[in-house]
Design a protein around this motif. Structure first.
Motif, mmCIF file in Angstrom:
data_model
loop_
_atom_site.group_PDB
_atom_site.id
_atom_site.type_symbol
_atom_site.label_atom_id
_atom_site.label_comp_id
_atom_site.label_asym_id
_atom_site.label_seq_id
_atom_site.Cartn_x
_atom_site.Cartn_y
_atom_site.Cartn_z
ATOM 1 N N ASN A 221 85.345 -50.034 50.288
ATOM 2 C CA ASN A 221 85.661 -50.553 48.950
ATOM 3 C C ASN A 221 85.197 -49.533 47.919
ATOM 4 O O ASN A 221 84.139 -49.686 47.289
ATOM 5 N N LEU A 222 85.976 -48.484 47.758
ATOM 6 C CA LEU A 222 85.647 -47.419 46.797
ATOM 7 C C LEU A 222 85.664 -47.909 45.353
ATOM 8 O O LEU A 222 84.744 -47.600 44.584
ATOM 9 N N PRO A 223 86.683 -48.665 44.911
ATOM 10 C CA PRO A 223 86.694 -49.096 43.502
ATOM 11 C C PRO A 223 85.456 -49.895 43.112
ATOM 12 O O PRO A 223 84.884 -49.687 42.038
ATOM 13 N N GLN A 224 85.041 -50.826 43.973
ATOM 14 C CA GLN A 224 83.855 -51.637 43.657
ATOM 15 C C GLN A 224 82.610 -50.765 43.557
ATOM 16 O O GLN A 224 81.790 -50.921 42.641
ATOM 17 N N ALA A 225 82.453 -49.834 44.494
ATOM 18 C CA ALA A 225 81.268 -48.973 44.493
ATOM 19 C C ALA A 225 81.237 -48.090 43.247
ATOM 20 O O ALA A 225 80.190 -47.939 42.604
ATOM 21 N N MET A 226 82.369 -47.498 42.899
ATOM 22 C CA MET A 226 82.425 -46.648 41.711
ATOM 23 C C MET A 226 82.083 -47.435 40.456
ATOM 24 O O MET A 226 81.342 -46.962 39.587
ATOM 25 N N GLU A 227 82.600 -48.650 40.359
ATOM 26 C CA GLU A 227 82.334 -49.491 39.190
ATOM 27 C C GLU A 227 80.869 -49.909 39.131
ATOM 28 O O GLU A 227 80.231 -49.844 38.070
ATOM 29 N N ASN A 228 80.313 -50.328 40.259
ATOM 30 C CA ASN A 228 78.930 -50.823 40.266
ATOM 31 C C ASN A 228 77.932 -49.736 39.896
ATOM 32 O O ASN A 228 76.967 -49.990 39.159
ATOM 33 N N ALA A 229 78.136 -48.527 40.415
ATOM 34 C CA ALA A 229 77.210 -47.434 40.098
ATOM 35 C C ALA A 229 77.225 -47.120 38.611
ATOM 36 O O ALA A 229 76.168 -46.926 37.985
ATOM 37 N N GLN A 230 78.420 -47.066 38.023
ATOM 38 C CA GLN A 230 78.509 -46.753 36.596
ATOM 39 C C GLN A 230 77.958 -47.879 35.724
ATOM 40 O O GLN A 230 77.274 -47.621 34.730
ATOM 41 N N LYS A 231 78.231 -49.119 36.089
ATOM 42 C CA LYS A 231 77.699 -50.239 35.307
ATOM 43 C C LYS A 231 76.172 -50.268 35.359
ATOM 44 O O LYS A 231 75.513 -50.572 34.364
ATOM 45 N N ALA A 232 75.610 -49.937 36.520
ATOM 46 C CA ALA A 232 74.154 -49.899 36.633
ATOM 47 C C ALA A 232 73.575 -48.807 35.746
ATOM 48 O O ALA A 232 72.557 -49.017 35.071
ATOM 49 N N LEU A 233 74.211 -47.646 35.731
ATOM 50 C CA LEU A 233 73.720 -46.566 34.882
ATOM 51 C C LEU A 233 73.857 -46.926 33.413
ATOM 52 O O LEU A 233 72.948 -46.663 32.601
#
Length: 247
Positions: A221-233
């Motif tokens: 699940n690349l889209p979810q991972a990319m979104e979660n990392a950026q939202k956390a930052l």
């Protein structure tokens, strides 16, 4: 000034969308977008995939911007023993070149076993292991856990950087036995290496896009991972986390 980098543009698209007064510029062959996140000056760049692209981009960015901290954000594969799940967050406690060395009849020999340093700083030799700013990283992980209960699980542990990704259970097990990592990626050690040479603090945040196992892209699940990392930052910027650092 904070430099934020990712391997691919999708891993920093949300960050760029949130920039105040974005201003594109070039840094050698790298396109950089400068601006502000929550009143903090940042420069966001895409390095390209892999160690060589990352090392080249990091060297240019460090020379041009002289950042207070260099932050890598993106996604990565989780080792099963880490207890991480898809979409969870992970901070690197160190970065390790997992496949720099020699495959011999006696097994894999890393650079320390070959006595071939990849970097020497003030008479200290560095082989496969490269440091992060551990104090800042520990504080960042704690702030996310304490302030954002809706965030995914967040762990701190060693990351390994590879050119040959672990697409089989057997290779993943071999690397886990050797280094006990929680995340595998293709760029982080090269960025940490360049930051060490430039005497610049380094931090790396990734979200889990897949597991280190027999390769099955249907389980990613690349889209979810990319979104979660950026939202956390972005959450850290909203907390003014970086402006309070004594770097």
């Amino acid at each position: 000034m904070i430099v934020l980098v990712s391997a691919v543009a999708r891993e920093n698209a949300l960050l760029r969308d949130e920039l105040i007064a974005p201003e594109p510029q070039m840094c050698g062959h790298i396109q950089v977008t400068c601006g502000q996140l929550s009143s903090q000056s940042v420069a966001i760049a895409t390095t390209g995939i892999g160690k060589a692209n990352t090392a080249a981009a990091a060297a240019l960015l460090l020379h041009q911007f002289h950042p207070d901290i260099f932050v890598m954000v993106g996604c990565g594969g989780a080792f099963k023993d880490s207890s991480l799940q898809l979409g969870d967050l992970a901070f690197a406690s160190e970065e390790i070149y997992a496949d720099e060395g020699v495959t011999s009849p006696q097994g894999f020999l890393d650079m320390s076993q070959l006595d071939l340093a990849l970097a020497t700083i003030e008479d200290r030799c560095y082989f496969n292991h490269y440091p992060v700013d551990l104090t800042t990283t520990q504080h960042a992980c704690k702030r996310l856990k304490d302030n954002f209960s809706q965030n995914p699980n967040c762990q701190l542990g060693p990351f390994v950087t590879v050119s040959n990704c672990s697409g089989t259970d057997s290779l993943g097990l071999d690397r886990h036995e050797r280094y006990q990592p929680i995340i595998e990626n293709m760029e982080g050690a090269a960025a940490a290496h360049q930051c060490l040479l430039a005497h610049t603090p380094f931090m790396e945040l990734r979200s889990v896009s897949n597991f280190v196992e027999d390769r099955d892209f249907s389980q990613w699940n690349l889209p979810q991972a990319m979104e979660n990392a950026q939202k956390a930052l972005l959450s850290l910027f909203e907390l003014n986390f970086f402006s309070g650092l004594a770097l």
